[in-house]
Design a protein around this motif. Structure first.
Motif, PDB file in Angstrom:
ATOM      1  N   TYR A  30       0.464   6.908  -6.656  1.00  0.00           N
ATOM      2  CA  TYR A  30      -0.507   8.010  -6.654  1.00  0.00           C
ATOM      3  C   TYR A  30       0.215   9.354  -6.505  1.00  0.00           C
ATOM      4  CZ  TYR A  30      -4.787   5.229  -5.945  1.00  0.00           C
ATOM      5  OH  TYR A  30      -5.838   4.381  -6.074  1.00  0.00           O
ATOM      6  N   PHE A  31       1.127   9.394  -5.553  1.00  0.00           N
ATOM      7  CA  PHE A  31       1.852  10.620  -5.247  1.00  0.00           C
ATOM      8  C   PHE A  31       2.644  11.118  -6.457  1.00  0.00           C
ATOM      9  CE2 PHE A  31       5.625  12.668  -3.224  1.00  0.00           C
ATOM     10  CZ  PHE A  31       4.953  13.746  -2.668  1.00  0.00           C
ATOM     11  N   VAL A  32       3.342  10.219  -7.124  1.00  0.00           N
ATOM     12  CA  VAL A  32       4.138  10.605  -8.288  1.00  0.00           C
ATOM     13  C   VAL A  32       3.242  11.085  -9.425  1.00  0.00           C
ATOM     14  CG1 VAL A  32       5.656   9.667 -10.089  1.00  0.00           C
ATOM     15  CG2 VAL A  32       6.110   9.175  -7.689  1.00  0.00           C
ATOM     16  N   ASN A  71      -0.130  17.136  -1.633  1.00  0.00           N
ATOM     17  CA  ASN A  71      -0.253  15.768  -2.137  1.00  0.00           C
ATOM     18  C   ASN A  71       0.279  14.756  -1.141  1.00  0.00           C
ATOM     19  OD1 ASN A  71      -1.448  16.503  -4.564  1.00  0.00           O
ATOM     20  ND2 ASN A  71       0.523  16.812  -5.557  1.00  0.00           N
ATOM     21  N   LEU A  72       1.361  15.105  -0.455  1.00  0.00           N
ATOM     22  CA  LEU A  72       1.903  14.213   0.564  1.00  0.00           C
ATOM     23  C   LEU A  72       0.896  14.036   1.702  1.00  0.00           C
ATOM     24  CD1 LEU A  72       4.352  12.582   1.454  1.00  0.00           C
ATOM     25  CD2 LEU A  72       5.217  14.637   2.562  1.00  0.00           C
ATOM     26  N   TRP A  73       0.279  15.126   2.128  1.00  0.00           N
ATOM     27  CA  TRP A  73      -0.733  15.070   3.182  1.00  0.00           C
ATOM     28  C   TRP A  73      -1.923  14.206   2.750  1.00  0.00           C
ATOM     29  CZ3 TRP A  73      -0.855  15.905   8.134  1.00  0.00           C
ATOM     30  CH2 TRP A  73      -2.063  16.109   8.782  1.00  0.00           C
ATOM     31  N   ARG A  74      -2.341  14.372   1.503  1.00  0.00           N
ATOM     32  CA  ARG A  74      -3.486  13.606   0.995  1.00  0.00           C
ATOM     33  C   ARG A  74      -3.154  12.126   0.861  1.00  0.00           C
ATOM     34  NH1 ARG A  74      -5.950  15.664  -4.467  1.00  0.00           N
ATOM     35  NH2 ARG A  74      -3.749  16.123  -4.643  1.00  0.00           N
ATOM     36  N   VAL A  75      -1.962  11.792   0.382  1.00  0.00           N
ATOM     37  CA  VAL A  75      -1.623  10.393   0.140  1.00  0.00           C
ATOM     38  C   VAL A  75      -1.479   9.618   1.447  1.00  0.00           C
ATOM     39  CG1 VAL A  75       0.918  10.420   0.000  1.00  0.00           C
ATOM     40  CG2 VAL A  75      -0.381   8.958  -1.514  1.00  0.00           C
ATOM     41  N   LEU A 125       2.138  14.518  -8.589  1.00  0.00           N
ATOM     42  CA  LEU A 125       3.254  15.452  -8.737  1.00  0.00           C
ATOM     43  C   LEU A 125       3.497  15.804 -10.203  1.00  0.00           C
ATOM     44  CD1 LEU A 125       5.966  14.347  -6.176  1.00  0.00           C
ATOM     45  CD2 LEU A 125       4.431  16.290  -6.079  1.00  0.00           C
ATOM     46  N   PHE A 126       3.446  14.815 -11.076  1.00  0.00           N
ATOM     47  CA  PHE A 126       3.610  15.095 -12.502  1.00  0.00           C
ATOM     48  C   PHE A 126       2.531  16.045 -13.000  1.00  0.00           C
ATOM     49  CE2 PHE A 126       6.029  10.938 -13.225  1.00  0.00           C
ATOM     50  CZ  PHE A 126       7.247  11.594 -13.267  1.00  0.00           C
ATOM     51  N   ASP A 127       1.305  15.811 -12.568  1.00  0.00           N
ATOM     52  CA  ASP A 127       0.203  16.678 -12.979  1.00  0.00           C
ATOM     53  C   ASP A 127       0.408  18.106 -12.465  1.00  0.00           C
ATOM     54  OD1 ASP A 127      -2.428  17.207 -14.131  1.00  0.00           O
ATOM     55  OD2 ASP A 127      -3.073  17.376 -12.039  1.00  0.00           O
ATOM     56  N   ASP A 128       0.788  18.240 -11.202  1.00  0.00           N
ATOM     57  CA  ASP A 128       1.012  19.569 -10.637  1.00  0.00           C
ATOM     58  C   ASP A 128       2.203  20.266 -11.287  1.00  0.00           C
ATOM     59  OD1 ASP A 128      -1.139  19.426  -8.970  1.00  0.00           O
ATOM     60  OD2 ASP A 128       0.019  18.834  -7.204  1.00  0.00           O
ATOM     61  N   TYR A 179       0.829  -1.209   0.000  1.00  0.00           N
ATOM     62  CA  TYR A 179       0.000   0.000   0.000  1.00  0.00           C
ATOM     63  C   TYR A 179       0.862   1.258   0.000  1.00  0.00           C
ATOM     64  CZ  TYR A 179      -3.885  -3.101   0.675  1.00  0.00           C
ATOM     65  OH  TYR A 179      -4.806  -4.090   0.487  1.00  0.00           O
ATOM     66  N   LEU A 180       2.030   1.191   0.626  1.00  0.00           N
ATOM     67  CA  LEU A 180       2.958   2.318   0.555  1.00  0.00           C
ATOM     68  C   LEU A 180       3.447   2.524  -0.878  1.00  0.00           C
ATOM     69  CD1 LEU A 180       5.101   1.862   3.792  1.00  0.00           C
ATOM     70  CD2 LEU A 180       3.393   3.630   3.323  1.00  0.00           C
ATOM     71  N   TRP A 181       3.758   1.445  -1.577  1.00  0.00           N
ATOM     72  CA  TRP A 181       4.188   1.555  -2.970  1.00  0.00           C
ATOM     73  C   TRP A 181       3.064   2.080  -3.853  1.00  0.00           C
ATOM     74  CZ3 TRP A 181       8.897   1.958  -4.523  1.00  0.00           C
ATOM     75  CH2 TRP A 181       9.923   1.350  -3.819  1.00  0.00           C
TER      76      TRP A 181
END
Length: 119
Positions: free
Chosen positions: A20-22, A43-47, A25-28, A13-15
């Motif tokens: 999701y995080f990456v 994004n880090l807070w949300r993930v 980040l690409f979108d942002d 789930y971490l992977w």
């Protein structure tokens, strides 16, 4: 009821959360480079929230789905859906209170905010 915690499964789930995080980040980075660092923290807070909810859902709620306990399962699925929608919005508000999350948008109502952040 004893709850077990499997570290190997949680690593999965971490992977998945990292993926999701990456993607976010690409979108942002592609759309709003000027505010990239605050959005990185958002994004880090949300993930963090999404990883915990996905773990709970796939490891504890979904395996208990059966037709014998239909009403309890419907309640658990409804509760999980509320955690994904209104809970994520509350997590965002909690992050704003802690000054971890930067609000780039103010929502006129909670329902509109949930509708914007839920997808």
């Amino acid at each position: 009821m004893k709850l077990s915690f499997d570290k190997q499964r949680f690593k999965f789930y971490l992977w998945a959360g990292l993926a999701y995080f990456v993607l976010w980040l690409f979108d942002d980075f592609d759309n709003v480079q000027a505010t990239f660092f605050p959005r990185f923290l958002n994004n880090l807070w949300r993930v963090i929230y999404i990883i915990v909810l996905n773990y709970i859902f796939f490891e504890y709620v979904l395996p208990r789905v059966s037709l014998k306990k239909i009403f309890s399962i419907l309640f658990l699925l409804f509760a999980q859906l509320m955690l994904y929608s209104f809970g994520l919005y509350a997590w965002r508000a909690f992050g704003i209170l802690l000054h971890v999350y930067t609000p780039f948008r103010t929502d006129p109502s909670i329902v509109e905010g949930v509708g914007y952040h839920f997808p």
